[in-house]
Design a protein around this motif. Structure first.
Motif, short mmCIF file in Angstrom:
data_model
loop_
_atom_site.label_atom_id
_atom_site.label_comp_id
_atom_site.label_asym_id
_atom_site.label_seq_id
_atom_site.Cartn_x
_atom_site.Cartn_y
_atom_site.Cartn_z
N CYS A 199 -6.66 -2.35 -0.16
CA CYS A 199 -5.87 -2.94 0.93
C CYS A 199 -6.70 -3.08 2.21
O CYS A 199 -6.49 -4.01 2.98
CB CYS A 199 -4.64 -2.09 1.21
SG CYS A 199 -3.59 -1.89 -0.23
N CYS A 230 -8.28 2.37 -0.50
CA CYS A 230 -7.82 1.43 -1.52
C CYS A 230 -8.27 0.01 -1.14
O CYS A 230 -8.81 -0.20 -0.05
CB CYS A 230 -6.30 1.48 -1.64
SG CYS A 230 -5.46 1.45 -0.04
N ARG A 263 -7.67 4.16 4.67
CA ARG A 263 -7.39 2.81 5.17
C ARG A 263 -6.98 2.84 6.64
O ARG A 263 -7.47 2.05 7.46
CB ARG A 263 -6.27 2.16 4.35
CG ARG A 263 -5.79 0.83 4.93
CD ARG A 263 -4.64 0.21 4.15
NE ARG A 263 -3.46 1.04 4.06
CZ ARG A 263 -2.59 1.25 5.06
NH1 ARG A 263 -2.80 0.71 6.24
NH2 ARG A 263 -1.52 2.01 4.88
N CYS A 284 0.84 -1.20 0.00
CA CYS A 284 0.00 0.00 0.00
C CYS A 284 0.87 1.26 0.00
O CYS A 284 0.62 2.22 -0.73
CB CYS A 284 -0.91 -0.03 1.23
SG CYS A 284 -2.18 1.24 1.23
N HIS A 299 -0.12 3.14 -3.41
CA HIS A 299 -1.36 3.91 -3.26
C HIS A 299 -1.09 5.30 -2.68
O HIS A 299 -0.12 5.51 -1.95
CB HIS A 299 -2.37 3.14 -2.40
CG HIS A 299 -2.82 1.87 -3.06
ND1 HIS A 299 -3.05 0.70 -2.37
CD2 HIS A 299 -3.06 1.59 -4.37
CE1 HIS A 299 -3.42 -0.25 -3.22
NE2 HIS A 299 -3.42 0.27 -4.43
ZN LIG Z 1 -3.55 0.50 -0.29
#
Ligand SMILES: [Zn+2]
Length: 254
Positions: free
Chosen positions: A221, A219, A154, A142, A146
């Motif tokens: 994740c 995201c 997140r 991540c 991202h």
């Molecule tokens: Zn991520």
């Protein structure tokens, strides 16, 4: 009414076989942990494993130039110091308290498995180690792929899963340290969430107003972190309308 804290409030301890739980019970010490408290310095021997029952703990990688990045986050679903189970007692990261609260600590010697009689307990703990490795791998990917805004969402969602309410007691400075980014980038990300009425900000707190839209702004994740979490956290199941049926720790057997 004050509800007493008991070791089985930690889901990992609760998943241990009864015989193992009884053997470690006299050695479990309930600790009140303060925000930012350092539990183990980078590279120093780990004297204890910590099993949160309200506190949320994190590991932070500190580079020589003073920069830092959060590498893992754990609440009552697991433990800090999983390396002890694998036979190691030092880690390159610093361990610290992200959100204050209680945790049980257990001497490192009680987490070493030299006897084959402890295989059942070891299996339960290794299941957690596996989920922790997945989390660390996911955070590493991540961080590389991202953007700050997605990672901010997140981080807030992972915090929500481990906190009792929709209020995250964190400053922008701490978020910047955990994400390993400039504070200005965090300020920009929070401003966008504020503008969209997804969060509200108070001094030292971020209140999540719209969880589903926060999930949309994260995201993929987060979904990876949440999948095993849903299997093992009664509170998360209840919040999502999923019926939690005892035993609540069936994840350990999956
Ligand atoms: Zn991520």
């Amino acid at each position: 009414m004050i509800v007493p804290i008991v070791p089985v409030d930690n889901h990992l301890l609760a998943a241990l076989p009864a015989a193992k739980m009884l053997s470690i019970l006299p050695f479990l010490e309930l600790m009140q942990l303060s925000k930012g408290e350092v539990l183990a310095e980078s590279g120093s021997p780990r004297a204890f494993g910590y099993f949160p029952v309200g506190a949320v703990l994190s590991t932070i990688y500190l580079s020589r130039d003073g920069n830092c990045t959060g590498t893992s986050m754990v609440g009552r679903e697991g433990m800090l110091g999983a390396t002890l189970i694998l036979g190691g007692n030092t880690m390159p990261e610093q361990s610290q308290v992200l959100y204050p609260g209680h945790a049980y600590r257990l001497p490192a010697s009680m987490l070493q498995f030299r006897s084959s009689k402890d295989q059942e307990s070891l299996q339960v703990l290794l299941q957690f180690v596996h989920s922790l490795i997945l989390q660390i791998s996911q955070i590493a990917a991540c961080t590389r792929h991202h953007g700050v805004a997605q990672r901010l969402s997140r981080f807030l969602l992972m915090s929500l899963d481990r906190l009792p309410s929709n209020t995250v007691p964190v400053t922008q400075e701490t978020i910047a340290q955990i994400l390993g980014v400039r504070r200005e980038s965090v300020t920009e990300g929070i401003a966008r969430l504020l503008h969209s009425h997804i969060v509200d900000c108070r001094r030292g707190y971020i209140v999540v107003l719209d969880r589903s839209r926060l999930e949309q702004s994260s995201c993929e994740c987060y979904a990876m972190d949440r999948r095993p979490f849903l299997r093992r956290t009664p509170a998360a199941k209840k919040r999502d309308g999923i019926v939690a049926t005892p035993p609540a720790f069936a994840w350990a057997a999956q």
